[in-house]
Design a protein around this motif. Structure first.
Motif, PDB file in Angstrom:
ATOM      1  N   VAL A   7      -0.151  26.619  18.672  1.00 36.37           N
ATOM      2  CA  VAL A   7       0.600  25.368  18.555  1.00 36.37           C
ATOM      3  C   VAL A   7      -0.216  24.331  17.790  1.00 36.37           C
ATOM      4  CG1 VAL A   7       1.529  23.424  19.884  1.00 36.37           C
ATOM      5  CG2 VAL A   7       2.032  25.762  20.587  1.00 36.37           C
ATOM      6  N   ALA A   8      -1.522  24.264  18.066  1.00 32.83           N
ATOM      7  CA  ALA A   8      -2.385  23.321  17.350  1.00 32.83           C
ATOM      8  C   ALA A   8      -2.460  23.652  15.864  1.00 32.83           C
ATOM      9  CB  ALA A   8      -3.782  23.325  17.967  1.00 32.83           C
ATOM     10  N   LEU A   9      -2.521  24.934  15.531  1.00 34.10           N
ATOM     11  CA  LEU A   9      -2.564  25.341  14.126  1.00 34.10           C
ATOM     12  C   LEU A   9      -1.257  25.014  13.407  1.00 34.10           C
ATOM     13  CD1 LEU A   9      -4.418  28.756  14.350  1.00 34.10           C
ATOM     14  CD2 LEU A   9      -5.214  26.700  13.201  1.00 34.10           C
ATOM     15  N   VAL A  10      -0.133  25.231  14.059  1.00 35.03           N
ATOM     16  CA  VAL A  10       1.149  24.876  13.448  1.00 35.03           C
ATOM     17  C   VAL A  10       1.223  23.366  13.240  1.00 35.03           C
ATOM     18  CG1 VAL A  10       3.643  24.785  13.834  1.00 35.03           C
ATOM     19  CG2 VAL A  10       2.406  26.898  14.270  1.00 35.03           C
ATOM     20  N   GLY A  11       0.769  22.602  14.227  1.00 39.96           N
ATOM     21  CA  GLY A  11       0.755  21.144  14.084  1.00 39.96           C
ATOM     22  C   GLY A  11      -0.124  20.689  12.943  1.00 39.96           C
ATOM     23  N   ALA A  12      -1.300  21.291  12.809  1.00 40.22           N
ATOM     24  CA  ALA A  12      -2.193  20.937  11.707  1.00 40.22           C
ATOM     25  C   ALA A  12      -1.586  21.333  10.372  1.00 40.22           C
ATOM     26  CB  ALA A  12      -3.548  21.624  11.893  1.00 40.22           C
ATOM     27  N   GLY A  13      -0.932  22.486  10.323  1.00 38.27           N
ATOM     28  CA  GLY A  13      -0.278  22.912   9.093  1.00 38.27           C
ATOM     29  C   GLY A  13       0.845  21.975   8.681  1.00 38.27           C
ATOM     30  N   VAL A  48      -4.348  30.522  26.163  1.00 42.63           N
ATOM     31  CA  VAL A  48      -5.291  29.845  25.269  1.00 42.63           C
ATOM     32  C   VAL A  48      -4.924  30.117  23.813  1.00 42.63           C
ATOM     33  CG1 VAL A  48      -7.703  29.781  24.514  1.00 42.63           C
ATOM     34  CG2 VAL A  48      -7.167  29.805  26.948  1.00 42.63           C
ATOM     35  N   VAL A  49      -4.597  31.357  23.500  1.00 48.99           N
ATOM     36  CA  VAL A  49      -4.213  31.716  22.133  1.00 48.99           C
ATOM     37  C   VAL A  49      -2.923  31.003  21.744  1.00 48.99           C
ATOM     38  CG1 VAL A  49      -3.424  33.632  20.684  1.00 48.99           C
ATOM     39  CG2 VAL A  49      -5.432  33.909  22.132  1.00 48.99           C
ATOM     40  N   GLN A  50      -1.976  30.883  22.655  1.00 54.72           N
ATOM     41  CA  GLN A  50      -0.731  30.194  22.352  1.00 54.72           C
ATOM     42  C   GLN A  50      -0.963  28.704  22.106  1.00 54.72           C
ATOM     43  OE1 GLN A  50       1.600  31.365  25.726  1.00 54.72           O
ATOM     44  NE2 GLN A  50       2.525  33.096  24.646  1.00 54.72           N
ATOM     45  N   PHE A  61      -0.274  33.561  15.884  1.00 53.02           N
ATOM     46  CA  PHE A  61      -0.836  33.386  17.224  1.00 53.02           C
ATOM     47  C   PHE A  61       0.269  33.240  18.264  1.00 53.02           C
ATOM     48  CE2 PHE A  61      -5.493  31.880  16.903  1.00 53.02           C
ATOM     49  CZ  PHE A  61      -5.772  32.855  15.977  1.00 53.02           C
ATOM     50  N   LEU A  62       1.350  32.566  17.923  1.00 51.13           N
ATOM     51  CA  LEU A  62       2.452  32.386  18.865  1.00 51.13           C
ATOM     52  C   LEU A  62       3.281  33.652  19.032  1.00 51.13           C
ATOM     53  CD1 LEU A  62       3.653  28.817  17.899  1.00 51.13           C
ATOM     54  CD2 LEU A  62       2.500  29.501  19.998  1.00 51.13           C
ATOM     55  N   ALA A  63       3.424  34.426  17.965  1.00 50.29           N
ATOM     56  CA  ALA A  63       4.278  35.615  18.016  1.00 50.29           C
ATOM     57  C   ALA A  63       3.628  36.767  18.774  1.00 50.29           C
ATOM     58  CB  ALA A  63       4.636  36.057  16.601  1.00 50.29           C
TER      59      ALA A  63
END
Length: 75
Positions: free
Chosen positions: A61-67, A55-57, A19-21
């Motif tokens: 970030v939230a997904l990386v934090g959860a991971g 919004v996607v970025q 999502f970030l890339a």
């Protein structure tokens, strides 16, 4: 070590980095097959893409934090 938690960590970090890339690709995939909301403007112009890109970025970030959280719990 719980295998499901470790897999959730890998999926969260991987999807978040995707999502970030390439946020534009995520927006295009999400809106594929939908008619544009307005017919005005120049050909190929997409004025709302900047807002959705942010919004996607943020979701990335939230997904990386959860991971990272799941990885810390698993290890």
């Amino acid at each position: 070590m719980d295998l499901r938690t470790l897999l959730a960590a890998v999926l969260g970090v991987g999807l978040g980095l995707f999502f970030l890339a390439v946020p534009d690709a995520v927006v295009q995939i999400h809106t594929a097959g939908r008619a544009p909301p307005g017919r005005g403007g120049e050909y190929g112009e997409n004025s709302s893409a900047g807002r959705w890109r942010r919004v996607v970025q943020v979701v990335g970030v939230a997904l990386v934090g959860a991971g990272v959280y799941f990885a810390s719990v698993a290890l």
